[in-house]
Design a protein around this motif. Structure first.
Motif, PDB file in Angstrom:
ATOM      1  N   GLU A   9       9.334  10.993  -0.386  1.00  0.00           N
ATOM      2  CA  GLU A   9       8.607  10.624  -0.403  1.00  0.00           C
ATOM      3  C   GLU A   9       7.742   9.593   0.095  1.00  0.00           C
ATOM      4  N   GLN A  10       8.358   9.044   1.402  1.00  0.00           N
ATOM      5  CA  GLN A  10       7.788   8.457   1.844  1.00  0.00           C
ATOM      6  C   GLN A  10       6.600   9.095   3.201  1.00  0.00           C
ATOM      7  N   VAL A  25       3.077  16.930  -3.872  1.00  0.00           N
ATOM      8  CA  VAL A  25       3.967  16.070  -5.433  1.00  0.00           C
ATOM      9  C   VAL A  25       5.022  17.320  -6.126  1.00  0.00           C
ATOM     10  N   TYR A  58      15.322  11.029  -1.963  1.00  0.00           N
ATOM     11  CA  TYR A  58      13.845  11.249  -2.181  1.00  0.00           C
ATOM     12  C   TYR A  58      13.100  10.061  -2.065  1.00  0.00           C
ATOM     13  N   LEU A  59      13.332   8.795  -1.770  1.00  0.00           N
ATOM     14  CA  LEU A  59      12.846   7.366  -1.510  1.00  0.00           C
ATOM     15  C   LEU A  59      12.251   8.481  -0.088  1.00  0.00           C
ATOM     16  N   MET A 113       8.180  17.352  -4.071  1.00  0.00           N
ATOM     17  CA  MET A 113       8.731  16.569  -4.525  1.00  0.00           C
ATOM     18  C   MET A 113       9.823  16.575  -5.507  1.00  0.00           C
ATOM     19  N   GLN A 114       8.729  17.364  -6.411  1.00  0.00           N
ATOM     20  CA  GLN A 114       9.706  17.840  -8.103  1.00  0.00           C
ATOM     21  C   GLN A 114      10.432  18.554  -7.787  1.00  0.00           C
ATOM     22  N   ARG A 126       6.294  12.090   3.364  1.00  0.00           N
ATOM     23  CA  ARG A 126       4.931  12.978   2.456  1.00  0.00           C
ATOM     24  C   ARG A 126       3.382  11.839   2.549  1.00  0.00           C
ATOM     25  N   LYS A 127       3.697  11.042   1.275  1.00  0.00           N
ATOM     26  CA  LYS A 127       2.910   9.868   1.577  1.00  0.00           C
ATOM     27  C   LYS A 127       2.221   9.709   2.664  1.00  0.00           C
ATOM     28  N   SER A 159      -4.248   9.895  -9.346  1.00  0.00           N
ATOM     29  CA  SER A 159      -2.287  10.543  -8.349  1.00  0.00           C
ATOM     30  C   SER A 159      -3.515  10.474  -7.033  1.00  0.00           C
TER      31      SER A 159
END
Length: 453
Positions: free
Chosen positions: A31-32, A147, A27-28, A150-151, A34-35, A120
């Motif tokens: 997320e990294q 987002v 997940y991390l 990721m959810q 995606r960001k 956000s």
């Protein structure tokens, strides 16, 4: 709680923790990614706006707003803001999502490019160098698609974690039951083993794993216990027989003396006979007690430094004092060795008993009651050889003579109870030594003892 349940819960807990850490790591990382991807898109939007609005080939603000509003790649709630070198706002995409303070302007000019997050909203600020001056361009938007992805990924990882833990719990219980099944069979077989049924053995299995090794060692222990029980029963049987014979003789002699009106000389002869039997019983009792003491654990026997040459000389004199018709020849090799060469760690009373038994036996079985004793020094041990020229011990009985109450055929008609040699053997074992016997018609009988120095 049973061992199966404990192992099941433990293995499931370990796997669940590792799986949770792995899911968190995924997940991390996602997320990294995606960001980083979204910030790169924002930076591209800012550079595009710079080139089209303040670059060499400019478009009008109205036209750019129209293009930006209708392009397919526009980001959700996107906003573009441009400041000139005097920190005056020269372009804003029309929305009012972002508030830029002078501190932010100064930070962007200092760092050349920066990024941050407000709620956000992701924000990117860059310094863009135009035709004749530099501009500050800010691009911001909300990554609604990223987002939501990721959810969804978090829900997928969480649901998968719960499903895998359930599968792991069932699989662990099944496999732990299979692994511990040999232990259950061992427990059932142990319950069947009793003192009267020591011949049963544990199933060892075909695999050379730890459970098989445990069963093998347990079976070897049962072999030793069965042998110990057999020797104990034999010991009790022979001891009872040996004790019953002199007791029966004493009882018979006393009953005859009480019934008959014997002369004083006959009564004294009877008493002397009874006294001889009582002394024999006393010797047997002392031998049994010494054998029991020598059978204890070596850690319970007090050990000290023993001077073997001096002890052997004392035993020689004691044998000749008690048996005046015995002749004991003692030879020490080398005769001029230092006293320390004849020292060993052991129990002097037990060694005295062992040496006395060997010398007494040698004189008893020798026709002329002569015993030759040789004490030799070896590299790390001392060797004692006790030789007599008496009757030969049959080859098939060389081992049996070290069993309590077992006597060779050559001992027929000679006094004794079959205790001395087993006692000597046990004493030598307590001192981590070895004893062996050689017997032949030509060379006679020799007992050889080796004791570590």
């Amino acid at each position: 709680m049973s061992l199966q349940n404990r192992l099941t819960l433990l293995s499931t807990a370990i796997v669940s923790i590792l799986l949770a850490l792995f899911c968190l790591f995924l997940y991390l990382v996602a997320e990294q990614y995606r960001k980083k991807e979204f910030l790169n898109r924002l930076r591209s939007e800012a550079l595009t706006a710079g080139h089209l609005l303040v670059g060499q080939e400019r478009l009008g603000p109205t036209l750019y707003k129209l293009i930006d509003k209708n392009q397919l790649t526009v980001l959700p709630e996107e906003e573009i803001i441009i400041y000139n070198a005097q920190n005056r706002l020269i372009y804003e995409s029309g929305t009012d999502y972002l508030t830029v303070t002078p501190a932010i302007l100064n930070r962007v000019r200092e760092l050349k490019t920066t990024q941050w997050r407000e709620g956000s909203r992701e924000i990117v600020g860059i310094v863009f160098t135009g035709k004749a001056a530099s501009f500050l361009i800010f691009a911001s938007a909300v990554d609604l698609y990223g987002v939501r992805s990721m959810q969804d990924l978090a829900r997928l990882l969480g649901g998968g974690w719960f499903v895998m833990i359930g599968v792991m719990l069932i699989a662990a219980r099944y496999f732990m039951g299979r692994i511990l099944e040999p232990i259950s069979r061992i427990n059932h077989r142990i319950d069947e083993i009793t003192a009267s049924n020591l011949s049963l053995r544990l199933p060892e299995g075909e695999n050379a794993d730890e459970l098989t090794q445990l069963a093998q060692r347990f079976n070897r222990m049962l072999n030793r216990l069965e042998e110990a029980f057999r020797l104990q029963r034999s010991f009790v049987s022979h001891a009872s027989h040996e004790l019953r014979t002199p007791l029966t003789a004493i009882t018979g002699q006393l009953e005859v003396s009480l019934l008959a009106d014997d002369e004083p000389d006959e009564l004294r002869a009877t008493l002397r006979s009874v006294l001889d039997d009582v002394r024999g019983l006393n010797r047997m009792a002392n031998g049994l007690l010494a054998l029991a003491n020598a059978s204890m654990d070596s850690s319970a026997v007090p050990m000290a430094t023993v001077q073997v040459d001096q002890l052997l000389e004392q035993v020689r004199r004691e044998v000749q004092r008690l048996q005046s018709d015995y002749t004991v020849h003692l030879h020490i090799d080398p005769p001029n060795a230092a006293p320390a060469d004849w020292q060993l760690t052991g129990s002097e009373p037990l060694l005295r008993t062992a040496f006395f038994n060997l010398l007494d036996n040698g004189g008893k079985f020798s026709a002329d009651h002569t015993v030759s004793v040789q004490l030799s020094r070896l590299a790390k041990s001392v060797e004692l050889r006790v030789h007599n020229a008496g009757s030969v011990i049959p080859a098939d009985q060389l081992v049996a003579i070290f069993i309590p109450f077992q006597r060779g055929r050559n001992a027929s008609g000679l006094p004794g109870y079959g205790i001395g040699l087993p006692l000597t053997d046990r004493i030598v074992q307590l001192h981590q030594g070895q004893i062996r016997v050689e017997s032949s018609e030509d060379a006679g009988t020799t007992f050889i003892i080796t004791l570590p120095r």
